[in-house]
Design a protein around this motif. Structure first.
Motif, mmCIF file in Angstrom:
data_model
loop_
_atom_site.group_PDB
_atom_site.id
_atom_site.type_symbol
_atom_site.label_atom_id
_atom_site.label_comp_id
_atom_site.label_asym_id
_atom_site.label_seq_id
_atom_site.Cartn_x
_atom_site.Cartn_y
_atom_site.Cartn_z
ATOM 1 N N ALA A 10 0.817 -1.208 0.000
ATOM 2 C CA ALA A 10 0.000 0.000 0.000
ATOM 3 C C ALA A 10 0.849 1.256 0.000
ATOM 4 N N SER A 11 0.288 2.295 -0.584
ATOM 5 C CA SER A 11 0.825 3.652 -0.477
ATOM 6 C C SER A 11 -0.200 4.492 0.271
ATOM 7 N N ARG A 12 0.283 5.317 1.169
ATOM 8 C CA ARG A 12 -0.576 6.206 1.963
ATOM 9 C C ARG A 12 -0.446 7.618 1.408
ATOM 10 N N TRP A 13 -1.594 8.266 1.161
ATOM 11 C CA TRP A 13 -1.641 9.605 0.570
ATOM 12 C C TRP A 13 -2.442 10.534 1.487
ATOM 13 N N PRO A 14 -1.799 11.220 2.449
ATOM 14 C CA PRO A 14 -2.530 12.117 3.353
ATOM 15 C C PRO A 14 -2.793 13.483 2.703
ATOM 16 N N LEU A 15 -3.927 14.060 3.037
ATOM 17 C CA LEU A 15 -4.276 15.397 2.570
ATOM 18 C C LEU A 15 -5.166 16.034 3.626
ATOM 19 N N LYS A 16 -4.628 17.033 4.306
ATOM 20 C CA LYS A 16 -5.317 17.699 5.420
ATOM 21 C C LYS A 16 -5.737 16.655 6.442
ATOM 22 N N ASP A 17 -7.058 16.540 6.749
ATOM 23 C CA ASP A 17 -7.503 15.594 7.775
ATOM 24 C C ASP A 17 -8.048 14.300 7.173
ATOM 25 N N GLN A 18 -7.736 14.034 5.906
ATOM 26 C CA GLN A 18 -8.171 12.817 5.233
ATOM 27 C C GLN A 18 -6.955 12.048 4.714
ATOM 28 N N VAL A 51 -5.925 8.658 1.922
ATOM 29 C CA VAL A 51 -6.267 7.601 0.974
ATOM 30 C C VAL A 51 -5.114 6.604 0.936
ATOM 31 N N TRP A 52 -5.445 5.327 0.825
ATOM 32 C CA TRP A 52 -4.456 4.279 0.606
ATOM 33 C C TRP A 52 -4.757 3.614 -0.732
ATOM 34 N N THR A 53 -3.763 3.525 -1.615
ATOM 35 C CA THR A 53 -3.888 2.723 -2.831
ATOM 36 C C THR A 53 -3.166 1.413 -2.550
ATOM 37 N N ILE A 54 -3.837 0.304 -2.825
ATOM 38 C CA ILE A 54 -3.357 -1.005 -2.381
ATOM 39 C C ILE A 54 -3.386 -1.991 -3.544
ATOM 40 N N VAL A 55 -2.366 -2.846 -3.618
ATOM 41 C CA VAL A 55 -2.333 -3.895 -4.641
ATOM 42 C C VAL A 55 -2.051 -5.241 -3.995
ATOM 43 N N ASN A 56 -2.662 -6.291 -4.543
ATOM 44 C CA ASN A 56 -2.403 -7.672 -4.123
ATOM 45 C C ASN A 56 -1.536 -8.314 -5.189
ATOM 46 N N ARG A 57 -0.282 -8.560 -4.887
ATOM 47 C CA ARG A 57 0.647 -9.157 -5.847
ATOM 48 C C ARG A 57 0.566 -10.689 -5.854
ATOM 49 N N ASN A 58 -0.241 -11.262 -4.976
ATOM 50 C CA ASN A 58 -0.386 -12.708 -4.886
ATOM 51 C C ASN A 58 -1.266 -13.256 -6.008
ATOM 52 N N GLU A 59 -1.101 -14.526 -6.287
ATOM 53 C CA GLU A 59 -1.923 -15.215 -7.285
ATOM 54 C C GLU A 59 -3.161 -15.832 -6.642
ATOM 55 N N TYR A 60 -3.494 -15.398 -5.440
ATOM 56 C CA TYR A 60 -4.654 -15.944 -4.724
ATOM 57 C C TYR A 60 -5.354 -14.817 -3.968
ATOM 58 N N ASP A 61 -6.644 -15.058 -3.662
ATOM 59 C CA ASP A 61 -7.446 -14.099 -2.903
ATOM 60 C C ASP A 61 -6.943 -14.037 -1.464
ATOM 61 N N VAL A 62 -7.088 -12.874 -0.857
ATOM 62 C CA VAL A 62 -6.702 -12.674 0.537
ATOM 63 C C VAL A 62 -7.847 -11.928 1.221
ATOM 64 N N SER A 63 -8.318 -12.460 2.351
ATOM 65 C CA SER A 63 -9.404 -11.783 3.066
ATOM 66 C C SER A 63 -9.045 -11.640 4.534
ATOM 67 N N GLY A 64 -9.900 -10.929 5.259
ATOM 68 C CA GLY A 64 -9.673 -10.737 6.693
ATOM 69 C C GLY A 64 -8.991 -9.414 6.986
ATOM 70 N N ARG A 65 -8.299 -9.366 8.116
ATOM 71 C CA ARG A 65 -7.628 -8.146 8.564
ATOM 72 C C ARG A 65 -6.532 -7.772 7.560
ATOM 73 N N GLN A 66 -6.612 -6.533 7.071
ATOM 74 C CA GLN A 66 -5.665 -6.111 6.034
ATOM 75 C C GLN A 66 -4.727 -4.995 6.489
ATOM 76 N N ILE A 67 -5.272 -4.010 7.234
ATOM 77 C CA ILE A 67 -4.490 -2.801 7.511
ATOM 78 C C ILE A 67 -4.891 -2.213 8.865
ATOM 79 N N THR A 68 -3.909 -1.674 9.574
ATOM 80 C CA THR A 68 -4.155 -0.945 10.821
ATOM 81 C C THR A 68 -3.847 0.524 10.565
ATOM 82 N N VAL A 69 -4.794 1.383 10.901
ATOM 83 C CA VAL A 69 -4.658 2.820 10.659
ATOM 84 C C VAL A 69 -4.965 3.571 11.952
ATOM 85 N N PRO A 70 -4.491 4.818 12.069
ATOM 86 C CA PRO A 70 -4.805 5.598 13.270
ATOM 87 C C PRO A 70 -6.316 5.817 13.401
ATOM 88 N N PHE A 71 -6.816 5.710 14.625
ATOM 89 C CA PHE A 71 -8.241 5.931 14.891
ATOM 90 C C PHE A 71 -8.444 7.269 15.569
#
Length: 196
Positions: free
Chosen positions: A115-123, A125-145
């Motif tokens: 993932a790449s994180r793109w902050p702008l003011k108080d928002q 965005v993360w652009t994310i890619v799955n380089r695996n040849e299989y699906d991945v589900s469940g917990r993906q990312i931890t971000v500030p709350f």
């Protein structure tokens, strides 16, 4: 810095043709100047996944070149749909993609997810890619709350419900093989779901 980097002072756009690795690499000019625009093109590649994921990870453009000087190299339906979605999403978040606070290689929970994180003011965005040849589900990312923060899976057009762990929010969502994802963290509510 490389002596050729001085070209960034006057050269605002370049073409990119690369050899790709499993871990997406950073585009040097884009890293040095986030306003610099690179258009990735792999005109002879039949599978455009690497080109598209590299562009998405780096917040860049992609040249959908099918007629290569009179030789047809058509885009597969999957790559065409990925192109449509990426273009729509990137146009919608364009101001984020020139953020001087760009943070590539944001920590992810799963192997092969980048993932790449793109902050702008108080928002953010993360652009994310799955380089695996299989699906991945469940917990993906931890971000500030932060109280009142909303998290949207822009790729699927839904709001995510975070698991709060202290000062962090853990986001879970499905990710298809060789797929793409985009998350928005904002204190505002979106007017309507994004359906792509």
């Amino acid at each position: 810095m490389d002596p050729s980097d001085e070209a960034l002072a006057w050269n605002v756009l370049t073409w990119g043709q690369y050899k790709f690795q499993f871990v997406p690499t950073l585009d040097r000019y884009r890293w040095l100047e986030t306003r610099h625009q690179v258009n990735i093109q792999g005109r002879w590649n039949r599978d455009k996944t690497d080109d598209l994921q590299y562009a998405f990870f780096n917040g860049e453009g992609w040249e959908s070149w099918e007629n290569v000087w009179g030789i047809w190299n058509g885009i597969t339906p999957r790559d065409a749909e990925a192109t449509r979605r990426m273009a729509t999403l990137e146009r919608g978040i364009a101001p984020f993609l020139v953020s001087p606070g760009w943070e590539p290689y944001y920590p992810m929970h799963r192997y092969g997810i980048f993932a790449s994180r793109w902050p702008l003011k108080d928002q953010t965005v993360w652009t994310i890619v799955n380089r695996n040849e299989y699906d991945v589900s469940g917990r993906q990312i931890t971000v500030p709350f932060k109280q009142g923060m909303h998290y949207f899976d822009l790729y699927h057009g839904i709001e995510l419900t975070p698991e709060i762990e202290g000062t962090n929010a853990v986001l879970s969502f499905p990710f298809e093989a060789h797929g793409y994802g985009m998350i928005l963290a904002t204190s505002s509510e979106l007017d309507a779901p994004t359906n792509n």
